[in-house]
Design a protein around this motif. Structure first.
Motif, PDB file in Angstrom:
ATOM      1  N   SER A 173      -9.268   3.889 -43.504  1.00  0.00           N
ATOM      2  CA  SER A 173     -10.017   3.198 -42.447  1.00  0.00           C
ATOM      3  C   SER A 173     -10.944   2.149 -43.040  1.00  0.00           C
ATOM      4  CB  SER A 173     -10.831   4.200 -41.629  1.00  0.00           C
ATOM      5  OG  SER A 173      -9.971   5.078 -40.955  1.00  0.00           O
TER       6      SER A 173
ATOM      7  N   ASP B 100      -5.462   1.328 -36.432  1.00  0.00           N
ATOM      8  CA  ASP B 100      -5.923   2.526 -37.152  1.00  0.00           C
ATOM      9  C   ASP B 100      -5.516   3.763 -36.372  1.00  0.00           C
ATOM     10  OD1 ASP B 100      -7.150   4.355 -38.742  1.00  0.00           O
ATOM     11  OD2 ASP B 100      -9.130   3.401 -38.716  1.00  0.00           O
ATOM     12  N   GLU B 101      -4.506   4.420 -36.854  1.00  0.00           N
ATOM     13  CA  GLU B 101      -3.976   5.607 -36.179  1.00  0.00           C
ATOM     14  C   GLU B 101      -3.803   5.387 -34.678  1.00  0.00           C
ATOM     15  OE1 GLU B 101      -5.443   9.407 -37.439  1.00  0.00           O
ATOM     16  OE2 GLU B 101      -6.640   8.453 -39.009  1.00  0.00           O
TER      17      GLU B 101
END
Ligand SMILES: Nc1ncnc2c1ncn2[C@@H]1O[C@H](COP(=O)(O)OP(=O)(O)OP(=O)(O)O)[C@@H](O)[C@H]1O
Ligand SMILES: [Mg+2]
Lengths: 266, 870
Positions: A61, A180-181
């Motif tokens: 991240s 991000d995810e």
């Protein structure tokens, strides 16, 4: 660095969309110091769907945030669309995020007071730009949400919300999209829809996407997978299958447990 | 639970500080007003008891000047000879007897030859005798210099000397009521009443000879005597003894009675000031209450997850309610403490403001009394608890499962019931206010109570009910306004504007409550604005209609001036006619000496033969002309006394003369003349001394008004009490007084607006915290810092404009209705659109101002932190 498959194209000819040059990021001081990124150098190529994988806390991240101009590296340089971010002021960074970068978070991607369509066009309206109607239609059709455009986020399912978020990230034809995810909160069917959409937008719309994921299935949609551990790039795979990824992850896991690193001795 | 409450208080210091500020301000204003009126009271009673002797000899029944006029044969004013005082001094019960010489119509000019302005408090001119007050102390205290000894010496109060720019030893110019009008005397010192201050009165203290020179044409006579009792003699014994030698037409009264009379007289005036100020304090407290309700509602909404967790862990509903109420209690105690202290400061500020206006209030009487402290705390705590009650009940309703839910939004509350109840109340309020138009019912209530018939009262109560019910359902009523504002700001500012508009609509109840605080202030401001503008318009209309002469000469303080001024003006080139008017007192009917209270005093308006030519009086019966031996009366007066055209009325003058003029006409109410109009020739015959109250001047044909105006100005240059005015100047001088009051009211209402600003800051600040994640998202996808600030500012302006729109609409509506109820006095209606536009602009400015801090804080938020917030 790479030990297995050759790159899909000759690296010299590929256009670089974003670049990290020896990026360090540390949090805290002295004893409490955490090296979230510890010298990451990385080229991300235009027209590719790249995945970043790694154990929890490996700095995925943090790397995304630095690449997406949301955060500043402690040392090192980030280049997006040919521009070095280091010297840019908040105003330029904002413009960059608005015009050149798309972003999809794990959750809470949409402004609850706006409809799906307004959310998708938000970066454009903030820049007071007219959407390109052809592009907009293409994006909407790819995302498959035309009948839901007038709905508020609270009236959409989690998967639909994430697809709207992806459409928003693409709407301004950015140089690069970071996610991000994006499927972290979704069940496998919804995740497949979102990932399918991202794959389409790379293949059919020529977009550049970088995605963080824990999920080998998600990563198997990608052209290239980069592995991170302890704030360092430790490995990468090109066009991997789900099994290849799983094997690699197990490998990394065992190295993290004290076995000799594979990357260095090759 | 207790520890949790205290933790919550500590955790939300800044947020609570803001809402505490609303209570602090409300309580401060209340405590300040209470302290100030207490100080005012103390100042006056200090002066009264400090300047009253043990007993006083004065003209019998002198309590009312009009009744004094009913004493025939006493000359223009009954006076005591020195022998009478000597006789009093021989009595063993009397330690001191000091003759008092006093008078009116005396003015001080400052070093620049201008009248020293006064606050409307009287000018007290009298002789210094060293007489003692009730406590045996001297009534006057010398502050500086020495007492006057010769006829040409004077002592002033310190404030007047300072305002006029005189120092001890300077030559002071006085304007005297009679004889040589302009006199120079030497200032030998400054003095104050024993007991502190003068409460705005101007003190002019002379030697006895000096005072007699001014007021009794130099004759050695006295208006009253101050008596001091010998040791061991009570006031009652003193009065009984004195009454044995007091001459006819005079009486001795006890000091206590004099004090009681004075306090009665001044008490009404003080009550008016106190009530006036307290009304504004109450408004401030009500506005503050709205903000408290709102803050607690928001805090509880934000904390609902935590509250639900508590409930899930076994806390009862009652415990949750109690914890919120306890939080409110702690907060209100802190706020009330700060408020009381701030109020003490505010009282000193008010006193300083009044001092500027000439009303001297000693600062040592501005103390926090137990009563003030008690009331302030009670109001602060009760209002806060009452305001926190609803949100605390709502807090208890948060279901335990909410702890597990993703969204922290409280469940949608049913507003239908509230809206319909509010609409019913609003309708009732509007109905009450419209009653005077429909017709007030005459119902007598059980217990002998009557339904009040004052139309203004009905409108006032209706306005109060309506404003509060609009505040209550502002979420419902504000929706169309908010939608319109959203469209507007989207048109003007694109997506940023739209987001702001959406945010304002997100929780209409919150927006409505925040806007309501501003609405109340602006409703009152615009209501007053409509009334004041109507008043000004009415003045203009009346002046336009009734001001017929080219110029008018009169005293701004309505004091009469010598007839010689009119004589001189007649000779001025360009003046064609000078019409005189004099005001005199008389008693209607036959004088009953046995029962002086039954005598009915009346003001007579004396005019000359030019009057009916200059002015158009509206004669309803008979003629509009009055000749010697005749009288004009207004319709109202005729009705009251059952007078008919041709009747003769009995008038008894102070000189003892009686007249029986015949009614030659019954006229409509007018500003030109009084209720009873006679000829000046008749007044002269009744031995009323000649002087003029006003002169109406017609110019010669072809004369340049400006030039003549200038010539007349020169003629009265050394008489600052007399002014020459044309139509515009005359109207302006009346409007000036209205506007002064207007500015004062605006100043007091400004506090309500300040509290409203705090409310907006508060709501925005809390909303920004609530939307941290959303703001982070917006920043991440390209909202610039400037755009973020603009978005928050626009939301703030939207709230403020909503308050302004509702407030102005209500203010104008009730302003119009109230004007209607008062149409006898406010003959024309004027809605001051320019002022209303200015108020709207103020609201926008208020919005921008309120957004300043929340916008900067939101802009400073780290984009990443915003995204990461749980
Ligand atoms: N604001 C911060 N302050 C201090 N340390 C931080 C901060 N943000 C991240 N870290 C640390 O930096 C390291 C990398 O964090 P990062 O969030 O990038 O990990 P990640 O790879 O995204 O993990 P995950 O897969 O769990 O999301 C972690 O050790 C984390 O504890
Ligand atoms: Mg992460």
């Amino acid at each position: 660095m790479s030990l297995t498959d050759p790159a899909p194209q000759d690296p010299a000819q590929r256009e670089i969309a974003a670049q990290a040059i020896d990026v360090h990021k540390t949090y805290g001081k002295d004893a409490a110091e955490v090296r979230a990124l510890d010298g990451v150098s990385l080229d991300l190529y235009a027209g590719e769907f790249t995945a970043i994988m790694g154990p929890s806390g490996s700095g995925k991240s943090t790397l995304m945030h630095c690449l997406a101009a949301l955060d500043k590296p402690t040392t090192g340089e980030v280049v997006v669309g040919g521009r070095k971010l280091g010297r840019l002021r908040d105003r330029r960074l904002t413009e960059l995020r608005r015009d050149k970068i798309g972003f999809v978070f794990q959750a809470f991607n949409l402004v609850p007071t706006l409809t799906a369509q307004e959310n998708i066009l938000l970066p454009l309206s903030l820049a007071r730009k007219k959407p390109d109607p052809g592009w907009f239609d293409q994006v909407i059709d790819t995302v498959g949400l035309r009948p839901r455009l007038d709905h508020k986020p609270s009236e959409l399912s989690g998967g639909q919300q994430q697809r709207v978020a992806c459409a928003r990230a693409l709407a301004s034809k950015p140089d690069i999209v970071f996610a991000d995810e994006p499927t972290g909160n979704l069940d496998s069917t919804s995740a497949a829809q979102v990932l399918g959409f991202l794959r389409h937008s790379v293949d059919d719309l020529g977009q550049t996407i970088v995605m963080v994921s824990h999920d080998p299935v998600a990563a198997s949609y990608c052209d290239r997978v980069i592995f991170l551990a302890d704030g360092r790039v430790v490995d990468e795979l090109a066009k991997p299958s789900r099994e290849q990824i799983l094997a690699h992850m197990a490998d990394l896991q065992s190295r993290a447990m004290g076995l000799a690193p594979i990357g260095e001795d090759a | 639970m207790l520890r949790l409450t205290l933790r919550n208080l500590a955790a939300h210091k800044v947020r609570l500080l803001m809402s505490t500020l609303a209570i602090v301000l409300g309580v401060a204003f209340l405590a300040g007003v209470l302290t100030f009126s207490h100080g005012l009271d103390r100042t006056f009673s200090g002066i009264i008891s400090g300047s009253t002797p043990d007993a006083q000899v004065r003209p019998a029944n002198s309590a009312s000047a009009a009744e004094a006029a009913a004493r025939p044969g006493a000359g223009s004013e009954a006076m005591l000879e020195p022998e009478a005082i000597e006789r009093l001094r021989t009595l063993p019960e009397i330690a001191r007897a000091d003759g008092v010489v006093q008078g009116t119509g005396l003015y001080v000019l400052d070093t620049e030859d201008k009248l020293v302005s006064s606050s409307g408090a009287p000018t007290l001119a009298f002789n210094h005798t060293g007489s003692r007050n009730l406590l045996g102390e001297p009534m006057l205290e010398l502050e500086e210099g020495s007492w006057p000894k010769t006829e040409k010496e004077l002592v002033l109060d310190g404030a007047t000397a300072e305002r006029a720019g005189y120092r001890v030893g300077d030559s002071v110019t006085l304007i005297a009521p009679q004889g040589e009008t302009r006199r120079k005397v030497t200032l030998t010192g400054t003095a104050a009443f024993n007991g502190g201050g003068t409460a705005g009165a101007q003190l002019l203290v002379f030697s006895t000879a000096g005072a007699q020179n001014l007021f009794t044409e130099g004759k050695d006579v006295y208006a009253a005597v101050s008596l001091t009792a010998a040791p061991g003699v009570s006031q009652k014994e003193l009065v009984e003894a004195a009454n044995t030698v007091v001459p006819d037409g005079f009486e001795a009264v006890t000091g206590d009675k004099v004090v009681a009379e004075s306090e009665d007289a001044i008490g009404d005036f003080l009550d008016v000031i106190s009530v006036f100020l307290i009304v504004f304090a109450v408004i401030a407290v009500i506005v503050g209450a709205f903000i408290i309700v709102n803050t607690f509602s928001i805090l509880i909404a934000q904390r609902s997850r935590q509250l639900a967790l508590l409930r899930a862990l076994g806390a009862s509903r009652r415990q949750v309610t109690a914890s919120v109420l306890f939080e409110a209690l702690v907060m209100s105690l802190i706020a009330a403490t700060i408020g009381v202290l701030a109020g003490w400061g505010l009282a000193h500020g008010l006193a300083a403001a009044f001092r500027q206006a000439g009303l001297e209030i000693a600062s040592d009487v501005l103390v926090l009394t137990p009563r003030t402290i008690w009331i302030s705390y009670a109001v602060g705590v009760l209002v806060t608890l009452a305001a926190a009650l609803l949100p605390s009940r709502r807090a208890a309703k948060v279901p335990p499962v909410a702890a597990m839910r993703e969204d922290t939004q409280p469940p949608a509350r049913s507003t239908a019931l509230r809206t319909s109840a509010g609409l019913v109340l609003l309708a009732a309020g509007l109905g009450l206010a419209a009653m005077p138009r429909i017709g007030i019912p005459e119902i007598s209530l059980p217990g002998g109570f009557e339904v009040p018939t004052s139309p203004a009262l009905w409108v006032g109560v209706g306005a109060g009910v309506s404003i509060l019910s609009v505040a209550w359902i502002s979420a419902f009523l504000g929706r169309p306004v908010l939608a319109a504002l959203r469209t507007l700001s989207e048109l003007a500012f694109g997506m940023t504007g739209k987001l702001a508009g959406q945010n304002a609509m997100r929780d209409p109840r919150r927006t409505g409550a925040t806007a309501s605080a501003l609405m109340i202030g602006l409703a009152l401001v615009s209501l007053i604005g409509v009334l004041a503008a109507s008043m000004n318009a009415s003045v203009s209309d009346v002046v336009e209609e009734e001001f017929k002469p080219d110029l008018i000469v009169q005293s701004p303080t309505y004091t009469p001036f010598p007839a010689s001024i009119g004589d001189e003006m007649e000779k001025v080139e360009g003046v064609a006619t000078v019409s005189r008017a004099q005001v005199a007192q008389a008693v209607l009917g036959k004088v009953d000496l046995q029962n002086p209270k039954k005598n009915e005093p009346a003001f007579l308006f004396g005019v000359d033969e030019h009057m009916s030519r200059i002015y158009d009086l509206d004669a309803l019966e008979g003629s509009d002309d009055v000749k010697p031996g005749q009288v004009l009366v207004t319709e109202e007066t005729a009705k009251e006394h059952k007078w008919q055209l041709g009747d003769r009325i009995d008038l008894t003058f102070r000189s003892g003369r009686q007249l029986q003029p015949q009614i030659s006409g019954i006229i409509a109410e007018t500003q030109v003349t009084g209720d009873i109009t006679v000829r000046i020739e008749d007044l002269v015959e009744a031995k009323v001394p000649r002087e003029d109250a006003s002169l109406s001047i017609l110019l010669a044909r072809g004369a340049d008004p400006a030039v003549v105006h200038e010539r007349l100005d020169k003629l009265v240059a050394d008489r600052p009490v007399v002014a020459v005015q044309d139509k515009e100047e005359f109207a302006e001088s009346i409007k000036g007084q209205v506007n002064q009051l207007l500015y004062m009211i605006y100043g007091l209402l400004a506090l309500a607006i300040v509290i409203a600003v705090i409310g907006i800051v508060n709501t925005l600040g809390l909303s920004v915290i609530e939307r941290t994640r959303e703001i982070g998202l917006l920043r991440a996808i390209g909202l610039s810092r400037g755009q973020l600030r603009r978005m928050i500012t626009l939301e703030s302006v939207t709230i403020a404009v909503l308050g302004a729109v509702l407030g102005l609409a209500l203010g104008v509506l009730f302003g119009v209705l109230l004007r209607d109820a008062l149409r006898d006095d406010l003959t024309s209606l004027w809605v001051p659109l320019d002022q209303l536009a200015a108020f709207l602009a103020v609201a926008v400015a208020v919005g921008v101002l309120a957004a300043l801090v929340p916008a900067i804080r939101a802009g400073r938020q780290d984009v990443l932190k915003a995204i990461a917030t749980e």
